[in-house]
Write an enzyme that holds these catalytic residues in place. Sequence first.
Site, short mmCIF file in Angstrom:
data_model
loop_
_atom_site.label_atom_id
_atom_site.label_comp_id
_atom_site.label_asym_id
_atom_site.label_seq_id
_atom_site.Cartn_x
_atom_site.Cartn_y
_atom_site.Cartn_z
N TYR A 30 0.85 -1.20 0.00
CA TYR A 30 0.00 0.00 0.00
C TYR A 30 0.89 1.26 0.00
CZ TYR A 30 -2.65 3.82 2.15
OH TYR A 30 -3.19 5.05 2.44
N SER A 112 -3.40 14.30 6.78
CA SER A 112 -4.44 13.98 5.78
C SER A 112 -5.81 13.91 6.44
CB SER A 112 -4.10 12.63 5.14
OG SER A 112 -5.23 12.11 4.46
N GLN A 133 -4.60 18.71 5.27
CA GLN A 133 -5.02 18.47 3.86
C GLN A 133 -6.46 18.02 3.84
OE1 GLN A 133 -4.98 14.76 2.54
NE2 GLN A 133 -6.45 15.66 1.11
N TYR A 135 -9.74 16.56 1.99
CA TYR A 135 -10.44 15.90 0.88
C TYR A 135 -11.78 16.62 0.74
CZ TYR A 135 -7.42 12.02 -0.40
OH TYR A 135 -6.40 11.28 -0.90
N ARG A 170 -4.75 0.76 -8.59
CA ARG A 170 -3.56 0.22 -7.91
C ARG A 170 -3.69 -1.29 -7.75
NH1 ARG A 170 -4.22 4.99 -3.57
NH2 ARG A 170 -3.93 6.69 -5.04
N LYS A 257 -2.61 21.33 -3.80
CA LYS A 257 -1.65 20.22 -3.98
C LYS A 257 -2.09 19.33 -5.14
CE LYS A 257 0.29 16.28 -1.38
NZ LYS A 257 -0.37 15.05 -1.79
N HIS A 281 1.04 13.01 -6.70
CA HIS A 281 0.62 12.07 -5.67
C HIS A 281 1.62 10.91 -5.56
CE1 HIS A 281 -3.22 11.97 -3.36
NE2 HIS A 281 -2.85 10.76 -3.05
N ARG A 284 0.82 7.87 -7.92
CA ARG A 284 -0.26 6.94 -7.55
C ARG A 284 -1.55 7.15 -8.32
NH1 ARG A 284 0.80 4.49 -2.62
NH2 ARG A 284 -1.28 4.54 -1.72
C1 LIG Z 1 0.42 5.45 1.03
C2 LIG Z 1 0.17 6.85 0.57
C3 LIG Z 1 -0.99 7.50 0.97
C4 LIG Z 1 -1.22 8.83 0.57
N1 LIG Z 1 -2.33 9.49 1.03
C5 LIG Z 1 -2.51 10.79 0.72
C6 LIG Z 1 -3.59 11.51 1.27
O1 LIG Z 1 -4.39 11.01 2.05
N2 LIG Z 1 -3.70 12.82 0.92
C7 LIG Z 1 -2.83 13.44 0.06
O2 LIG Z 1 -2.96 14.64 -0.22
N3 LIG Z 1 -1.80 12.76 -0.48
C8 LIG Z 1 -1.61 11.46 -0.15
N4 LIG Z 1 -0.53 10.79 -0.66
C9 LIG Z 1 0.43 11.51 -1.53
C10 LIG Z 1 1.52 12.18 -0.67
O3 LIG Z 1 0.99 13.24 0.08
C11 LIG Z 1 2.65 12.73 -1.54
O4 LIG Z 1 2.11 13.56 -2.54
C12 LIG Z 1 3.50 11.65 -2.18
O5 LIG Z 1 3.74 10.60 -1.29
C13 LIG Z 1 4.83 12.26 -2.62
O6 LIG Z 1 5.62 11.33 -3.29
P1 LIG Z 1 6.79 10.47 -2.61
O7 LIG Z 1 6.11 9.41 -1.82
O8 LIG Z 1 7.52 9.95 -3.78
O9 LIG Z 1 7.60 11.41 -1.75
C14 LIG Z 1 -0.29 9.48 -0.28
C15 LIG Z 1 0.87 8.80 -0.68
C16 LIG Z 1 1.11 7.52 -0.26
C17 LIG Z 1 2.41 6.85 -0.67
#
Ligand SMILES: Cc1cc2nc3c(=O)[nH]c(=O)nc-3n(C[C@H](O)[C@H](O)[C@H](O)COP(=O)(O)O)c2cc1C
Length: 384
Positions: A30, A112, A133, A135, A170, A257, A281, A284
């Site tokens: 995850y 988050s 942050q 949603y 995913r 963001k 993100h 993702r």
């Molecule tokens: C497991 C996971 C959960 C995430 N959940 C959120 C989230 O709830 N809200 C959000 O704005 N970004 C979320 N993100 C994105 C991160 O805030 C961020 O943009 C991203 O991890 C940056 O890339 P990096 O992991 O390569 O540093 C998530 C990323 C991951 C890996």
Amino acid sequence: MSNDFIPAYPSIDDLRKKAIRRIPRFAFEYLDGGCNENINLHRNTADLREVQLLPHYLRDFNGASLKTELFGIEYDAPVGISPIGLQGLIWPNATEILAKAAMKHNIPFCLSTVATSDIETVGKITDGKAWFQLYHPTENDLTDDLLKRAHNAGVPVLVILCDVPTFGFRPNDIRNGLAMPPKMSIRNFIQIFGKPNWALRTLFNGQPEFANLTPYMPKGLDMQQLGKFMDQTFTGRLNAAKIERIRERWKGKIVLKGVANEADAAEAIRLGLDGIIVSNHGGRQLDAGEASIHPLQRIAKKYGDQIVVMQDSGLRTGPDIARSMASGAKFTWMGRSFMYGTAALGDKGGNHTIAMLKMQLQQVMEQLCCERVEDLPSHLISRE
Ligand SMILES: Cc1cc2nc3c(=O)[nH]c(=O)nc-3n(C[C@H](O)[C@H](O)[C@H](O)COP(=O)(O)O)c2cc1C
């Protein structure tokens, strides 16, 4: 050398490898995965590392400082902890561990909406310094209540997200039953039994839940009902009208963001926002998308003097922070890196990861002969 730095793990990759051994596979996947074939995930880091910097060895040098000011607040380093949903599934109490570490090292922590600790708890841990942050709830009442709670918790900066109009595809999460609605399989339970440290801590801390949302949820939802609740309560797609409504109500700073192109950056400026995080993100959402360094370079050049431009996605080292800032980012963020650290080292993981990144960045600055992080762009080797 900072007391928080543990020499056995001098890189994010060391922490990632240790995390694989410490947490159940579904939780690791995850955290670790991108979407589809993970192309965008890998491209983020690979393309960022094409950026090269020029050192100066014979210039006068009075020492390097990592300190920087952002929205009137001085931070000790130009890197923050990105919002991560379901953090407590990856390591129990990860949210609290990272919020405390951010507070100790004076860098921003962003919570988050779907984290596993609530805004009130994190507000107390960080003395009202954490960012939040949001949603996007379907009902305005819920948005307004979350904004009120964030304000009461002292949040200085609200982060609104634009890059999740729909769930990312995913494959790991689908296979592991972690897509919406979540479903625990026998395979997941077998993986849990193989990680006793994680299992015992989870037992002790209780099953992770969407702590910010529990006041609005009917009690005792099973996994299917939870999926339905999330679907009904949130809509992913953001638009100008929603942003305008939030801008009218939120008196603090607002950062958008997930910006990936110049047009959305221009719209953020038009709507009176204070900053943007150029981000995909962490790879993702759109596997066919470009690495975030490319829109960062274009946006910083065009709009860097009109709005605070920041970057995340793909950064893993001090040199990566320097590459991003040399390319025009005023500040950087990282997601997975801090979570690998926490999954690998538990309570010590946040402090260690921050201390390590600071040491690495300090070394780069000294090597370059760069005294202030704001001067990093003058070390960029331009290939144009
Ligand atoms: C497991 C996971 C959960 C995430 N959940 C959120 C989230 O709830 N809200 C959000 O704005 N970004 C979320 N993100 C994105 C991160 O805030 C961020 O943009 C991203 O991890 C940056 O890339 P990096 O992991 O390569 O540093 C998530 C990323 C991951 C890996």
